[in-house]
Design an enzyme around this catalytic site. Structure first.
Site, mmCIF file in Angstrom:
data_model
loop_
_atom_site.group_PDB
_atom_site.id
_atom_site.type_symbol
_atom_site.label_atom_id
_atom_site.label_comp_id
_atom_site.label_asym_id
_atom_site.label_seq_id
_atom_site.Cartn_x
_atom_site.Cartn_y
_atom_site.Cartn_z
ATOM 1 N N TYR A 1 3.921 -9.549 -5.819
ATOM 2 C CA TYR A 1 2.648 -9.613 -4.619
ATOM 3 C C TYR A 1 1.240 -9.413 -5.138
ATOM 4 C CZ TYR A 1 0.423 -8.761 -0.289
ATOM 5 O OH TYR A 1 -1.212 -8.737 0.472
ATOM 6 N N ASP B 1 -12.270 -4.704 0.206
ATOM 7 C CA ASP B 1 -11.611 -6.114 0.413
ATOM 8 C C ASP B 1 -12.507 -5.810 1.705
ATOM 9 O OD1 ASP B 1 -9.535 -7.298 1.149
ATOM 10 O OD2 ASP B 1 -7.781 -6.314 1.895
ATOM 11 N N ASP C 1 -1.671 -12.999 -0.806
ATOM 12 C CA ASP C 1 -2.953 -12.594 -0.392
ATOM 13 C C ASP C 1 -4.054 -13.355 0.000
ATOM 14 O OD1 ASP C 1 -4.592 -11.341 1.668
ATOM 15 O OD2 ASP C 1 -4.672 -9.270 0.950
ATOM 16 N N ASP D 1 -6.195 -13.703 2.720
ATOM 17 C CA ASP D 1 -6.425 -13.349 3.681
ATOM 18 C C ASP D 1 -7.304 -14.616 4.805
ATOM 19 O OD1 ASP D 1 -7.492 -11.400 2.107
ATOM 20 O OD2 ASP D 1 -9.620 -12.012 1.299
ATOM 21 N N HIS E 1 -0.134 -15.790 2.271
ATOM 22 C CA HIS E 1 -0.360 -14.670 3.464
ATOM 23 C C HIS E 1 -1.261 -15.188 3.883
ATOM 24 C CE1 HIS E 1 -1.939 -11.112 3.281
ATOM 25 N NE2 HIS E 1 -0.884 -11.038 2.301
ATOM 26 N N GLU F 1 -4.218 -14.376 7.506
ATOM 27 C CA GLU F 1 -3.935 -13.296 8.854
ATOM 28 C C GLU F 1 -5.011 -13.756 9.915
ATOM 29 O OE1 GLU F 1 -7.132 -10.098 7.141
ATOM 30 O OE2 GLU F 1 -5.800 -10.395 5.259
ATOM 31 N N CYS G 1 -8.798 -3.869 5.625
ATOM 32 C CA CYS G 1 -7.952 -3.378 5.317
ATOM 33 C C CYS G 1 -6.951 -3.708 6.795
ATOM 34 C CB CYS G 1 -7.379 -2.405 4.288
ATOM 35 S SG CYS G 1 -5.901 -1.351 4.234
ATOM 36 N N ARG H 1 0.595 -13.508 9.165
ATOM 37 C CA ARG H 1 0.335 -12.039 9.112
ATOM 38 C C ARG H 1 -0.465 -12.328 10.304
ATOM 39 N NH1 ARG H 1 -3.585 -7.519 5.545
ATOM 40 N NH2 ARG H 1 -4.383 -7.071 7.229
ATOM 41 N N GLU I 1 1.627 -6.464 10.614
ATOM 42 C CA GLU I 1 0.804 -5.443 9.989
ATOM 43 C C GLU I 1 0.721 -4.419 10.986
ATOM 44 O OE1 GLU I 1 0.500 -4.164 7.683
ATOM 45 O OE2 GLU I 1 -1.444 -4.489 6.174
ATOM 46 N N ASN J 1 4.971 -4.537 4.865
ATOM 47 C CA ASN J 1 4.114 -4.050 4.445
ATOM 48 C C ASN J 1 3.954 -2.020 4.123
ATOM 49 O OD1 ASN J 1 1.551 -2.948 2.865
ATOM 50 N ND2 ASN J 1 0.351 -3.946 4.347
#
Length: 303
Positions: free
Chosen positions: A51, A65, A92, A94, A119, A121, A129, A162, A192, A215
């Protein structure tokens, strides 16, 4: 032997290999690898897939992030991790770096870089986060459009959607969004920042037949569970996104403190990877042997 020069390099795409790993019995364990060295060490420990966390990646760059890096910057990390390890990588993505067309560009770019899965989101920029407060969510329909765009653009890439809705819309909202995303083309769902075993169990029960990702980040809202415990709850994948970076950062912090205090690294030698261990991990001797085996250039005969 390093993957780059291995004789048994896989011929299937990274997406096909990720999907095959996901379809095998048991939970797919995906440790975070924030660079090529971490990827090599994870492979040596026996993991079958990796990952790439946006949080770990940006932190390794000295940035928060907040969705402020670019597709090309992420692709650099994807490429080095996939190239070093030969393992399929879940990346990831985003919020997809924009709207539907940007998402399609991201999917094609990541797939070309060697990603096996990505993924997306449903947060709005600047994203956070998932375990922090005051996250702003896109509408479910806007996110579903991004998922559909990702599914349309991919060749073999596994698409994971996500949702961060549990914190603001509860399990009902998260499940409703998840079902929309599956209908739009998501191969799996990443709920998440669930905060209890009961929440994990309820999501599983209310999304029968849907592949689910858990996660297991440290210092977050999710209780500390093992891979086996997530498997017993019916989850198909588990990530440890920032663990490798946290450990590496703490070790570097101790090194710099000792160097500033002592003017030497002597006190840290026992904690260091030796020169021999480093060369063995990166396959220096195998590269040298390959170089020596290549025929030397032959100059044309002089007339």
């Amino acid at each position: 032997m390093p993957y780059l020069i291995a004789d048994d390099q896989p011929r299937d795409s990274a997406g096909a290999r990720f999907r095959a790993a996901l379809d095998r019995p048991g939970i797919l364990r995906l440790p975070g690898a924030h660079n090529g060295m971490a990827a090599l060490q994870a492979r040596a420990a026996g993991f079958d897939a990796l990952y790439l966390s946006g949080a770990a990646m940006t932190a390794s760059m000295g940035l928060p992030d907040l969705g402020i890096i670019t597709v090309d910057e992420v692709s650099f990390f994807v490429r080095q991790i996939a190239r070093a390890s030969g393992l399929p990588v879940l990346v990831d993505g985003d919020t997809g770096y924009g709207e539907a067309l940007n998402v399609m560009h991201m999917v094609r770019t990541f797939e070309e870089a060697g990603a096996g899965a990505v993924h997306l989101e449903d947060q709005l920029l600047p994203k956070k986060c998932g375990h922090l407060n005051d996250k702003k969510l896109a509408t479910a329909s806007d996110m579903a459009a991004k998922v559909a765009a990702a599914a349309r653009a991919r060749r073999d890439l596994v698409i994971i959607a996500r949702t961060d809705a549990a914190a603001s819309e509860g399990i009902d909202g998260a499940v409703a969004r998840a079902q929309m995303y599956v209908d739009a083309g998501a191969d799996a769902i990443f709920p998440e920042a669930l905060t209890s075993v009961e929440m994990f169990r309820e999501v599983r029960e209310r999304l029968p037949g849907v592949k689910l990702l858990a996660n297991m980040t440290e210092f977050g809202r999710t209780p500390a569970l093992t891979a086996q415990e997530f498997e017993d709850l019916g989850y198909d994948m588990v990530i440890w996104p920032v663990s490798s970076l946290r450990v590496a950062n703490r070790a570097q912090e101790r090194l710099y403190a000792a160097l500033a205090r002592d003017g030497a690294t002597t006190a840290m030698l026992s904690e260091m990877q030796t020169r021999a261990e480093l060369y063995d991990t990166i396959g220096l001797n195998a590269f040298e042997a390959l170089d020596a085996s290549i025929a030397q250039s032959v100059l044309p005969a002089q007339g």
